[in-house]
Design a protein around this motif. Structure first.
Motif, PDB file in Angstrom:
ATOM      1  N   ILE A  17       0.725  -1.114   0.070  1.00 49.40           N
ATOM      2  CA  ILE A  17      -0.079   0.004   0.019  1.00 49.40           C
ATOM      3  C   ILE A  17       0.728   1.273  -0.028  1.00 49.40           C
ATOM      4  O   ILE A  17       0.740   2.222  -0.733  1.00 49.40           O
ATOM      5  CB  ILE A  17      -0.899  -0.030   1.233  1.00 49.40           C
ATOM      6  CG1 ILE A  17      -2.163  -0.796   1.128  1.00 49.40           C
ATOM      7  CG2 ILE A  17      -1.364   1.322   1.676  1.00 49.40           C
ATOM      8  CD1 ILE A  17      -3.048  -1.166   2.079  1.00 49.40           C
ATOM      9  N   THR A  21       1.268   3.915  -3.036  1.00 47.73           N
ATOM     10  CA  THR A  21       0.600   5.189  -2.521  1.00 47.73           C
ATOM     11  C   THR A  21       1.556   6.158  -2.975  1.00 47.73           C
ATOM     12  O   THR A  21       1.260   7.545  -3.432  1.00 47.73           O
ATOM     13  CB  THR A  21       0.155   5.532  -1.167  1.00 47.73           C
ATOM     14  OG1 THR A  21      -0.807   4.380  -1.033  1.00 47.73           O
ATOM     15  CG2 THR A  21      -0.633   6.580  -1.171  1.00 47.73           C
ATOM     16  N   TYR A 292      -4.431   8.259  -0.855  1.00 43.33           N
ATOM     17  CA  TYR A 292      -4.710   7.049   0.230  1.00 43.33           C
ATOM     18  C   TYR A 292      -6.345   6.686  -0.176  1.00 43.33           C
ATOM     19  O   TYR A 292      -6.621   5.366  -0.266  1.00 43.33           O
ATOM     20  CB  TYR A 292      -4.691   7.188   1.680  1.00 43.33           C
ATOM     21  CG  TYR A 292      -3.283   7.237   2.135  1.00 43.33           C
ATOM     22  CD1 TYR A 292      -2.523   6.142   2.188  1.00 43.33           C
ATOM     23  CD2 TYR A 292      -2.806   8.507   2.228  1.00 43.33           C
ATOM     24  CE1 TYR A 292      -1.197   6.301   2.662  1.00 43.33           C
ATOM     25  CE2 TYR A 292      -1.254   8.496   2.596  1.00 43.33           C
ATOM     26  CZ  TYR A 292      -0.528   7.380   3.171  1.00 43.33           C
ATOM     27  OH  TYR A 292       0.873   7.526   3.302  1.00 43.33           O
ATOM     28  N   SER A 293      -6.827   7.661  -0.719  1.00 42.18           N
ATOM     29  CA  SER A 293      -8.540   7.165  -1.115  1.00 42.18           C
ATOM     30  C   SER A 293      -8.188   6.347  -2.461  1.00 42.18           C
ATOM     31  O   SER A 293      -9.073   5.448  -2.684  1.00 42.18           O
ATOM     32  CB  SER A 293      -9.067   8.485  -1.226  1.00 42.18           C
ATOM     33  OG  SER A 293     -10.412   7.986  -1.933  1.00 42.18           O
ATOM     34  N   THR A 295      -5.799   4.484  -3.492  1.00 43.91           N
ATOM     35  CA  THR A 295      -5.379   3.210  -2.894  1.00 43.91           C
ATOM     36  C   THR A 295      -6.424   2.452  -2.470  1.00 43.91           C
ATOM     37  O   THR A 295      -6.454   1.388  -2.699  1.00 43.91           O
ATOM     38  CB  THR A 295      -3.964   3.541  -2.046  1.00 43.91           C
ATOM     39  OG1 THR A 295      -3.107   4.220  -2.490  1.00 43.91           O
ATOM     40  CG2 THR A 295      -3.457   2.282  -1.493  1.00 43.91           C
ATOM     41  N   ALA A 296      -6.988   2.881  -1.591  1.00 43.07           N
ATOM     42  CA  ALA A 296      -8.077   2.250  -0.839  1.00 43.07           C
ATOM     43  C   ALA A 296      -8.965   1.632  -1.954  1.00 43.07           C
ATOM     44  O   ALA A 296      -9.514   0.519  -1.997  1.00 43.07           O
ATOM     45  CB  ALA A 296      -8.838   3.092   0.221  1.00 43.07           C
ATOM     46  N   CYS A 319      -5.043   2.186   5.628  1.00 43.43           N
ATOM     47  CA  CYS A 319      -5.367   3.350   4.639  1.00 43.43           C
ATOM     48  C   CYS A 319      -5.561   4.565   5.789  1.00 43.43           C
ATOM     49  O   CYS A 319      -5.323   5.761   5.483  1.00 43.43           O
ATOM     50  CB  CYS A 319      -6.234   3.080   3.778  1.00 43.43           C
ATOM     51  SG  CYS A 319      -5.617   2.390   2.197  1.00 43.43           S
ATOM     52  N   SER A 322      -2.696   5.690   8.015  1.00 40.96           N
ATOM     53  CA  SER A 322      -1.873   6.106   7.526  1.00 40.96           C
ATOM     54  C   SER A 322      -2.514   7.826   6.806  1.00 40.96           C
ATOM     55  O   SER A 322      -1.649   8.673   6.867  1.00 40.96           O
ATOM     56  CB  SER A 322      -1.439   5.383   6.031  1.00 40.96           C
ATOM     57  OG  SER A 322      -1.009   4.141   6.381  1.00 40.96           O
ATOM     58  N   VAL A 375     -10.843   8.417   2.519  1.00 38.62           N
ATOM     59  CA  VAL A 375     -10.539   7.252   2.227  1.00 38.62           C
ATOM     60  C   VAL A 375     -11.841   6.375   2.585  1.00 38.62           C
ATOM     61  O   VAL A 375     -11.936   5.104   1.963  1.00 38.62           O
ATOM     62  CB  VAL A 375      -9.494   6.847   3.462  1.00 38.62           C
ATOM     63  CG1 VAL A 375      -9.407   5.271   3.766  1.00 38.62           C
ATOM     64  CG2 VAL A 375      -8.105   7.245   3.037  1.00 38.62           C
TER      65      VAL A 375
END
Length: 452
Positions: A17, A21, A292-293, A295-296, A319, A322, A375
């Motif tokens: 992750i 990211t 991170y959103s 990535t999630a 997430c 982080s 996220v």
């Protein structure tokens, strides 16, 4: 099949992750450097009114393009689900549907932006001294929206397949080009805000060409063959089912920001200038959190497609923790060095810097709440549910902010710039709480169904 697309469903999550990211964060920072370079060059060469003119267009541009960028999210989620479940023919059709959709979207925006920019700016009560410059900036900017849409749709596809580095490399090249074109158009040709808009448009075209070139050269299901571009109805329907609510959410979100920007404009061009510079600094913190959103969304999407439900819970915690740490640390750092950062943008108005610091005080300290909210939105969309986060955001962000403006802000003692900024943190917190409750409910429902 390129094995990078399976990384999200296998192996340790935390390291994957973070490594996934970081390039998204750097890519977002480079995108912001486009606008930062615009504001810095304009601020130092043309003055604070020109800074305010460029800044006044931000919320309006976001309102107009966010609907279509949301549709690109739908394309990314559809690709992620297809890769996770091994439905590679669906992925191919999605790719060849997404690119012509991007071209049509960009063409529509170009026409609307060129024809109606001044009208929209007038509706926002843009001050007379900034209006001609702001209108000029927007008309030229919208000449590049086809390229912008191609980049966003193409990047969404690449990220869904696990490639976050290519968009970073291409924006690096485009960002360097943008910087030198800014200097040439503004300093040498004396074009003021029109020069920075033209530089941005040219750099967007470059990044779009590079993204399309990468899709053409891929050797997996995400490969683009120009002769095979076709809008497949089934894939378009799926893209719109996920992407259209996401786009509507972003557009409604932007509406609240446009109304807030209109209220800020009513305080005059000095406040506008400080607000614009502070917003640009905030953007670097926001894009770091919003990464991170994304990535999630993609990790959840691929693991949901592969029916690896237990990994999705771990993705959620990694997430959320982080993004909280990122937002808290960067927000505090930006606030600590706020005076110095604002002085990079504004050199001719101490009052504008003062008003910029006011905004940063009320936005930066609780900014991690915005990251948590985003996220949670990404997690829900990754599960293929896009209408729910749209409805929650409309109620929690748009509803609260508009209610605040039309009720609280109208009370004489609360008719202040500080009162406007307070509405942000309240809306972030309320929306995050609602979204995380909905996500937990959906996960329990999915777990129950898979155990039957």
């Amino acid at each position: 099949m390129n094995n990078r697309s399976s990384d999200m469903c296998e192996g340790p999550l935390f390291s994957r992750i973070i490594l996934y990211t970081i390039p998204i964060i750097l890519t977002g920072v480079l995108q912001l450097l486009f606008n930062a370079a615009d504001l810095i060059v304009v601020g130092r060469c043309c003055g604070s009114i020109s800074v305010g003119a460029v800044g006044a267009t931000g919320a309006l541009i976001a309102l107009m393009i966010n609907l279509f960028i949301g549709i690109s999210v739908g394309a990314g989620v559809t690709v992620a689900h297809g890769l996770g479940s091994g439905r590679y023919e669906d992925v191919r059709k999605t790719v060849h549907t997404a690119i012509p959709t991007a071209i049509i979207s960009g063409a529509f925006l170009t026409v609307i932006g060129i024809c109606l920019s001044k009208t929209f700016l007038l509706l926002m009560d843009t001050p007379d001294d900034a209006l001609p410059l702001a209108a000029s900036y927007m008309r030229i900017y919208f000449c590049g929206t086809i390229a912008s849409m191609l980049y966003n749709f193409g990047s969404a596809i690449l990220r869904a397949a696990g490639d976050t580095k290519s968009p970073l490399y291409y924006l690096t090249a485009a960002g360097i080009l943008n910087f030198f074109l800014n200097l040439f158009f503004v300093i040498v040709l004396k074009m003021d805000v029109a020069g920075v808009a033209l530089a941005t448009t040219i750099s967007q075209i470059m990044s779009a060409v590079l993204i399309i070139r990468t899709l053409i050269k891929r050797d997996d299901a995400c490969r683009l063959e120009l002769k095979k571009m076709h809008i497949y109805s089934r894939q378009l329907k799926r893209i719109l089912q996920i992407g259209l609510p996401a786009g509507i959410q972003s557009s409604l979100f932007a509406i609240s920001n446009v109304i807030i920007q209109s209220s800020i404009n009513s305080f005059g061009s000095v406040v506008m200038s400080g607000n614009a510079a502070a917003q640009n600094i905030e953007g670097f913190v926001y894009t770091s959190m919003n990464s991170y959103s994304q990535t999630a969304l993609n990790f959840t999407g691929q693991n949901y497609g592969a029916q690896k439900i237990d990994r999705i819970r771990k993705i959620m915690w990694i997430c959320l923790i982080s993004v909280f740490c990122t937002g808290a640390v960067l927000g505090a750092a930006a606030m600590l060095f706020g005076d110095q950062l604002l002085s990079i943008y504004i050199t001719d108005s101490a009052d504008a810097v003062k008003y910029g610091l006011v905004r940063m005080k009320y936005i930066m300290i609780p900014y991690f709440l915005c990251g948590l909210m985003d996220v949670a939105t990404g997690l829900i969309r990754g599960l293929g549910r896009s209408v729910l986060p749209m409805l929650i955001t409309v109620a929690g962000v748009v509803g609260i902010r508009l209610g605040w403006i039309y009720v609280v802000f109208r009370i004489p003692e609360y008719h202040t710039i500080q009162s406007l900024y307070i509405s942000y943190a309240i809306s972030w917190a309320a929306t995050f709480i609602a979204e995380i409750i909905v996500f937990i409910f959906i996960m329990r429902k999915i777990k129950t169904s898979s155990n039957r």
